[in-house]
Every structure is written in structure tokens, then in C-alpha cells.
Design a protein around this motif. Sequence first.
Motif, PDB file in Angstrom:
ATOM      1  N   SER A  86       1.000  -0.590   0.299  1.00  0.00           N
ATOM      2  CA  SER A  86       0.217   0.286   0.028  1.00  0.00           C
ATOM      3  C   SER A  86       0.542   1.525   0.057  1.00  0.00           C
ATOM      4  N   SER A  87       2.261   0.911   0.151  1.00  0.00           N
ATOM      5  CA  SER A  87       3.206   2.611   0.585  1.00  0.00           C
ATOM      6  C   SER A  87       3.869   2.423  -1.099  1.00  0.00           C
ATOM      7  N   LYS A  88       3.957   1.442  -1.566  1.00  0.00           N
ATOM      8  CA  LYS A  88       4.469   1.372  -2.781  1.00  0.00           C
ATOM      9  C   LYS A  88       6.753   1.784  -2.220  1.00  0.00           C
ATOM     10  N   GLY A  89       6.790   0.755  -1.174  1.00  0.00           N
ATOM     11  CA  GLY A  89       8.058   1.120  -0.874  1.00  0.00           C
ATOM     12  C   GLY A  89       8.202   2.570   0.339  1.00  0.00           C
ATOM     13  N   GLU A  90       7.540   3.269  -0.272  1.00  0.00           N
ATOM     14  CA  GLU A  90       7.814   4.748   0.861  1.00  0.00           C
ATOM     15  C   GLU A  90       7.923   4.746   1.806  1.00  0.00           C
ATOM     16  N   ALA A  91       7.335   3.598   2.922  1.00  0.00           N
ATOM     17  CA  ALA A  91       6.635   3.480   4.180  1.00  0.00           C
ATOM     18  C   ALA A  91       8.045   3.644   4.752  1.00  0.00           C
ATOM     19  N   ALA A  92       8.366   4.042   6.379  1.00  0.00           N
ATOM     20  CA  ALA A  92       9.506   3.841   7.301  1.00  0.00           C
ATOM     21  C   ALA A  92      10.562   2.613   7.023  1.00  0.00           C
ATOM     22  N   GLU A  94      11.729   0.552   5.187  1.00  0.00           N
ATOM     23  CA  GLU A  94      11.324  -0.285   3.347  1.00  0.00           C
ATOM     24  C   GLU A  94      12.160   0.401   2.891  1.00  0.00           C
ATOM     25  N   SER A  95      13.574  -1.211   2.022  1.00  0.00           N
ATOM     26  CA  SER A  95      14.550  -1.087   1.602  1.00  0.00           C
ATOM     27  C   SER A  95      14.060  -0.123  -0.323  1.00  0.00           C
ATOM     28  N   GLU A  96      13.130  -0.908  -0.432  1.00  0.00           N
ATOM     29  CA  GLU A  96      13.147   0.061  -1.987  1.00  0.00           C
ATOM     30  C   GLU A  96      11.831   0.918  -2.271  1.00  0.00           C
ATOM     31  N   THR A  97      11.652   1.309  -3.379  1.00  0.00           N
ATOM     32  CA  THR A  97      10.618   2.246  -3.957  1.00  0.00           C
ATOM     33  C   THR A  97      10.343   1.280  -5.609  1.00  0.00           C
ATOM     34  N   PHE A  98       9.158   1.871  -5.476  1.00  0.00           N
ATOM     35  CA  PHE A  98       8.110   1.740  -6.532  1.00  0.00           C
ATOM     36  C   PHE A  98       9.030   1.757  -7.700  1.00  0.00           C
ATOM     37  N   GLU A  99       9.927   2.973  -8.059  1.00  0.00           N
ATOM     38  CA  GLU A  99      10.542   3.419  -9.263  1.00  0.00           C
ATOM     39  C   GLU A  99      12.008   2.524  -8.823  1.00  0.00           C
TER      40      GLU A  99
END
Length: 136
Positions: A86-92, A94-99
Motif C-alpha cells: 500500500s505504501s509502494k516502498g515509501e514507508a519507514a 522499507e528498503s526499496e521504492t516502486f521506482e
Amino acid sequence: MRNLRKAAFAGATAVAVAFGSTSVALAEDAAASSNDITVSSSSTETEKDAANGTQKPTEGEGSLSSRIGNSIESDQTAYGPAIFGSSKGEAAGESETFEQQPVWAKILYGLSIFASVAAAFGLIVAPLYNFVVHGL
């Protein structure tokens, strides 16, 4: 005559379903037991130098599937929570993001969204349209 055709078609379908996977299972066993299988994982081939017996890489164009695989970053792994979370990796934490995900994972994500919309259309909108146009 019509029932005989239906019965023959049903029988042929049953036989095809029953024995269709048998050849796949036999082929898999034969491939697994073979010891002389070679797999090339890159588009660069090697050429043996006759003078000193060493191998040197030769640049090849590669097949179409190799070029497509290289362009969609098929050798990279994806991080599931960054794609489907749900946060696409932007949450605290998380090691990687969607981009940062490989292109193939983003394509599959887009295809899953498309399939969900198409399924909702087929389940809700199409029967409603059929009811409005043709009635009960």
C-alpha cells in the motif's frame, strides 16, 4: 445423431485432458536426467582460439527474446512490497521504492491492474448491458 457427436466430443476432450500432461511430465523427466545440457545465459558467445586453446568472447546480436529481456531488465529481482504494497516502498523501514523496481515488474503490475479492470467489467458491466438490451 446429435447426441452421438456430443458424446464423441466429450470423450475426445476427456482423453486429451487425461493424457495431455503425460507428455509434458515425460519430457521434463528426460530433460532432468540428461547430464549434457548446456545453458547460455548471455548474448555473448565464446569462440575457441585454435592457436592457444583459450576461449575469447565474440559479440553477437543475440535473438529477439534476448534483446527484449535485456531491455526490460530480466536479470534483476523485484521487491514485492514495493510493487504491491500500500505504501509502494515509501514507508519507514522499507528498503526499496516502486521506482527502483525493474521494468518487467512494473509491466506485470500494470497488466494485473488491467486484468482486474477487465474482470470487473466482465462481471458487472457486461451483464447489466445484456439485461438492458435483451431483457430477461
